[in-house]
Enzyme design. Structure first.
Site, PDB file in Angstrom:
ATOM      1  N   HIS A 565      16.520 -14.043 -19.812  1.00  0.00           N
ATOM      2  CA  HIS A 565      15.344 -14.253 -18.965  1.00  0.00           C
ATOM      3  C   HIS A 565      14.836 -12.920 -18.427  1.00  0.00           C
ATOM      4  O   HIS A 565      13.642 -12.616 -18.487  1.00  0.00           O
ATOM      5  CB  HIS A 565      15.675 -15.203 -17.806  1.00  0.00           C
ATOM      6  CG  HIS A 565      14.555 -15.345 -16.828  1.00  0.00           C
ATOM      7  ND1 HIS A 565      13.740 -16.454 -16.760  1.00  0.00           N
ATOM      8  CD2 HIS A 565      14.074 -14.490 -15.893  1.00  0.00           C
ATOM      9  CE1 HIS A 565      12.820 -16.275 -15.832  1.00  0.00           C
ATOM     10  NE2 HIS A 565      13.010 -15.092 -15.275  1.00  0.00           N
ATOM     11  N   GLU A 566      15.750 -12.128 -17.895  1.00  0.00           N
ATOM     12  CA  GLU A 566      15.344 -10.848 -17.305  1.00  0.00           C
ATOM     13  C   GLU A 566      14.728  -9.925 -18.344  1.00  0.00           C
ATOM     14  O   GLU A 566      13.683  -9.331 -18.126  1.00  0.00           O
ATOM     15  CB  GLU A 566      16.543 -10.156 -16.651  1.00  0.00           C
ATOM     16  CG  GLU A 566      17.087 -10.861 -15.436  1.00  0.00           C
ATOM     17  CD  GLU A 566      15.988 -11.287 -14.482  1.00  0.00           C
ATOM     18  OE1 GLU A 566      15.015 -10.539 -14.306  1.00  0.00           O
ATOM     19  OE2 GLU A 566      16.099 -12.385 -13.928  1.00  0.00           O
ATOM     20  N   HIS A 569      11.176 -10.416 -19.291  1.00  0.00           N
ATOM     21  CA  HIS A 569      10.117  -9.884 -18.431  1.00  0.00           C
ATOM     22  C   HIS A 569       9.593  -8.583 -19.012  1.00  0.00           C
ATOM     23  O   HIS A 569       8.392  -8.319 -19.024  1.00  0.00           O
ATOM     24  CB  HIS A 569      10.645  -9.610 -17.027  1.00  0.00           C
ATOM     25  CG  HIS A 569      10.726 -10.838 -16.200  1.00  0.00           C
ATOM     26  ND1 HIS A 569       9.610 -11.592 -15.895  1.00  0.00           N
ATOM     27  CD2 HIS A 569      11.758 -11.454 -15.607  1.00  0.00           C
ATOM     28  CE1 HIS A 569       9.995 -12.622 -15.144  1.00  0.00           C
ATOM     29  NE2 HIS A 569      11.282 -12.561 -14.973  1.00  0.00           N
TER      30      HIS A 569
END
Ligand SMILES: *[C@@H]1O[C@H](CO)[C@@H](O)[C@H](O)[C@H]1NC(C)=O
Ligand SMILES: *[C@@H]1O[C@H](CO)[C@@H](O)[C@H](O)[C@H]1NC(C)=O
Ligand SMILES: *[C@@H]1O[C@H](CO)[C@@H](O)[C@H](O)[C@H]1NC(C)=O
Ligand SMILES: *[C@@H]1O[C@H](CO)[C@@H](O)[C@H](O)[C@H]1NC(C)=O
Ligand SMILES: *[C@@H]1O[C@H](CO)[C@@H](O)[C@H](O)[C@H]1NC(C)=O
Length: 796
Positions: A565-566, A569
């Site tokens: 998820h990170e 970004h």
């Protein structure tokens, strides 16, 4: 800054405070203060239909014409009479051509009176001489006189308007809590946490909003357009999370102004078309602030026309935030927009050492609850990481910065620690910004990263120490997962020119020296994670936290979904609006999708052939339902999110918006899997000796030399379409724009064979062509109507 679940000149956090109710009584859960707002652009458009383009009279050019020439002619044509000596544009250097699709993504900045219009963006997508789509948010009014600012009485005050609306919303929601929890939707349970989320957004953004009227008179009166220092200090008052700093600035305003060290910037443009400085000794910053004069568009009070406001644009790096902000150049120094970046020679022959090994939760095992560790090889992708994960050129190695390197030294050095060209992984127990000398495991000359993971039950006091005992394990895992994600995304087109994260780019273009700084067990927080994405050429920074949701503590580094998820970004921020523009996913629907892509990609990567439902962050949060309102599921009882869900109370935060987007994509992806089947392996085949990539069982049989490679299966195809869509879409996209870009990505890649499958997926959750939104606000408000229709051609 975006968290665990957020990122762009953006930091993203993994979670809003979805967890606050779980962690109550477990000691302080630090919530990062983050600002994010800016004017709406009612005139901005994304045209993905060639018809709209042709009505402008632009004729397609030959397939061999340089795309930059096509773009220049196209933009000149679109702008027509608007162009003049004082109104022009420049083609940004971070424009590039996608190797697989052959689509050139050209980024254009509007220039007025020699200054950039910070939010005057065009992205023009060109294939074979044809403009296939474009986005445009250029200012369309008349050109103001140089260096004269707009009368602030004439224009809206985006910051105050935003805060007034937020205040009203918050008051209404607080009153609604009791009724709302009576609703049968699952939201009931989370309502108070959702109100807290809104309250946090309010507290972050709206303290000190009226400051321009409170600062000492001597400065209030200052209207020296060349002095940006008072404007910068006022921003710091709004931005700092620290009340002592606020009081210090307000009490010693003049001293702080005088203490600043202003230096004209190195890259002072020889043409004199940009005025740039760096400023040292700014309170609460961790590096010198970058400053540049620019214009920004601000709506009139009635909202019917846009005006150009002269602003100072600052890039401000702080401990927990990395802001890009525009402040009125003249007093009163209003904050007009702010984005937190915290949710881009001849090559010597590299010699690659024997692959390293790591004892890890192997790729595909989302977290310790669903599998055991095993020894995995440094299975690097030769295209994505040509020298492996443990080699880095001396010249790009921050540990050798300032060291004069003898010419005879080899170009690359082999490392034995979690330090390489794509990622620098280390502990960061202190929670500080420095990372060079932080501890990282050393696998020795054979690079064997084999450590124990056997955390014991302790009392609360000792839980942290217990987690620190397996720091070797957790840093090695973080290094392994991050490198694999780097390699995976690379193969789907997040390469050097597209703005990926690498110290050295192997002469393949793009800006260098921007590997991901990955901090394990970062001491700056608990129960979250975040990622800061500055523009291409500056390191991304990922901070993973411990979760005090159970004893022993759980370590986010060990949950692949959180790490993915990170890292996503960084992906979405660099791909949307171009590698050098990190301000395109700042807030509202755009910011929400920045979260949603991360959840979607994490879920897609962990999923397997047997369809099942998945929660986000369930292990770390010690909660079956995970950290979102709903788990991702095709079943509408289990996950009822639709486009209109965005109207619900509490859906103003980017994480809530993001989970709606992720659910939409999840439904779309399952449609593609139904049609095209499922691939066990998401990694494309390795190239052959001659450098060509075989089809394997991964790509469709090729149909011609110029045709792009098309992943054969539904789950690999959707990743390709989602990434290609990011490249096509406009800066600050809405749900509609991002949907249209994915549909166009399919047009480009497959000739549109999935047109109806994609529309059916979106329409199933209300984002069909008849979906509508009225009164959209920059932070995600508005009244939406679900559209369940599909286009005419897709109806039986
Ligand atoms: C890195 O390792 C390879 C393979 O073992 C070796 O050939 C090369 O010389 C090493 N590079 C350096 C700088 O030691
Ligand atoms: C891990 O291994 C142990 C011992 O072999 C086994 O009992 C357990 O079920 C495994 N855990 C998972 C999540 O597969
Ligand atoms: C926690 O456990 C340690 C070691 O067993 C002990 O020394 C310490 O006093 C305990 N602390 C509390 C607060 O119980
Ligand atoms: C990490 O590994 C090294 C050996 O590589 C070892 O000396 C050290 O004690 C380990 N650290 C911890 C906290 O176990
Ligand atoms: C959807 O989920 C609900 C609640 O778990 C269940 O009762 C229902 O049977 C499910 N529907 C389908 C089609 O699986």
């Amino acid at each position: 800054m975006r968290c665990l679940l957020t990122a762009s000149l953006v930091v993203a956090g993994l979670a809003g405070n979805a967890l606050s109710h779980i962690t109550k009584g477990d000691g302080p859960v630090r919530r990062r203060k983050t600002l994010g707002f800016g004017p709406e652009h009612p005139h901005a458009v994304f045209h993905s239909s060639p018809y709209q383009i042709q009505t402008n009279g632009f004729m397609p050019m030959g397939p061999d014409v340089d795309p930059l020439v096509v773009a220049e002619r196209f933009v000149t044509d679109i702008l027509g009479k608007q162009l003049s000596e004082s109104m022009s544009f420049k083609i940004r250097k971070d424009s590039y051509t996608d190797k697989n699709t052959g689509v050139s993504h050209v980024y254009i900045r509007q220039v007025v009176n020699g200054l950039e219009v910070a939010d005057g963006d065009m992205n023009v997508n060109i294939k074979d001489g044809m403009v296939i789509s474009y986005g445009n948010s250029f200012y369309q009014g008349s050109v103001p006189a140089p260096f004269v600012n707009i009368d602030t009485e004439l224009v809206a005050h985006p910051h105050r308007d935003y805060c007034d609306l937020l205040t009203t919303e918050l008051e209404t929601r607080v009153n609604e809590v009791s009724q709302f929890s009576g609703e049968q939707v699952v939201l009931g349970k989370h309502t108070s946490a959702r109100v807290e989320e809104l309250a946090h957004i309010h507290a972050s953004n709206c303290r000190h909003q009226n400051l321009p009227y409170e600062v000492p008179m001597s400065f209030n009166a200052v209207d020296d357009i060349a002095d940006f220092r008072p404007a910068l200090l006022q921003f710091m008052v709004a931005a700092t999370p620290n009340d002592e700093v606020v009081n210090d600035i307000l009490g010693n305003f003049e001293e702080h102004v005088n203490k600043m060290v202003v230096t004209p910037s190195d890259h002072f443009a020889p043409s004199g078309d940009s005025i740039e400085f760096t400023v040292g000794r700014v309170p609460d910053t961790v590096s010198p602030v970058k400053v540049k004069m620019a214009y920004i568009q601000v709506p009139s009070k009635k909202g019917d026309v846009m005006h150009l406001n002269l602003v100072w644009k600052f890039e401000v790096e702080m401990q927990d935030n990395w802001y890009e902000t525009a402040i009125s150049a003249t007093a009163p120094h209003r904050i007009i927009s702010v984005v937190d970046w915290a949710s881009d020679a001849p090559i010597p022959e590299p010699t690659t050492p024997e692959p390293a090994t790591y004892n890890v939760f192997a790729w595909g095992i989302n977290d310790p609850a669903v599998g055991n560790r095993s020894v995995a090889k440094e299975n690097f992708d030769i295209l994505a990481s040509p020298v492996g994960w443990h080699s880095i050129p001396y010249v790009n190695d921050p540990l050798f910065r300032g060291v004069r390197l003898s010419k005879r030294k080899p170009f690359f050095r082999n490392t034995t620690t979690t330090w390489g060209n794509n990622v620098f992984a280390q502990e960061n127990w202190e929670g500080q910004n420095s990372y060079l000398n932080n501890y990282r495991p050393d696998g020795g000359k054979d690079r064997v990263f084999d450590y124990t993971y056997n955390p014991k039950f302790t009392n609360k006091t000792d839980a942290q120490d217990e987690a620190q005992k397996y720091i070797n394990t957790t840093v090695a895992q973080l290094f392994y997962t991050t490198n694999l994600v780097h390699d995976l995304y690379y193969r789907y087109g997040f390469d050097e020119v597209a703005g990926n994260f690498q110290q050295h780019n192997f002469g393949r273009g793009g800006a260098e020296n921007d590997a991901v700084i990955a901090n394990a067990q970062d001491g700056s927080g608990y129960n979250n994670a975040n990622f800061m994405t500055p523009p291409d050429g500056q390191n991304g920074r990922m901070r993973m936290y411990l979760w005090n949701t159970a004893i022993p503590y759980r370590d986010g580094d060990l949950e692949a979904g959180i790490v993915i998820h990170e890292l996503s970004h960084g992906l979405s921020t660099r791909l949307t609006g171009g590698p050098a523009n990190s301000g395109c996913l700042g807030w509202g629907e755009s910011g929400g999708m920045g979260e949603g892509w991360g959840d979607f990609l994490a879920t897609t990567i962990r999923s397997n052939k047997e369809y099942s439902d998945y929660a986000m962050g369930a292990w770390a949060a010690n909660r079956d339902a995970g950290i979102r309102n709903y788990i991702y599921s095709l079943n509408e009882t289990i996950n009822p999110s639709t486009y209109k869900t965005l109207d619900k109370p509490g859906y103003w935060g980017v994480h809530a918006i993001g989970e709606v987007w992720a659910e939409l994509l999840w439904v779309v992806s399952q449609g593609l899997i139904k049609k095209h089947g499922y691939s066990e392996d998401l990694f494309p085949p390795k190239p052959l000796e001659d450098g060509s990539v075989p089809e394997g069982d991964f790509y469709r049989p090729s149909t011609g030399s110029k045709k792009p490679k098309v992943p054969k299966h539904g789950n690999s195809l959707v990743i390709q379409l989602v990434l290609n869509g990011m490249k096509l879409q406009v800066c600050r996209p809405s749900f509609f724009d991002a949907r249209d870009a994915i549909i166009q990505a399919d047009q480009v890649l497959t000739g549109g064979e999935n047109f109806c499958t994609l529309w059916e997926g979106f329409a199933a959750r209300g984002l069909g062509p008849d979906a509508k939104v009225e009164g959209r606000t920059p932070w995600g408000g508005g009244v939406r109507t679900n559209g369940y229709l599909v286009p005419e051609v897709c109806r039986d």
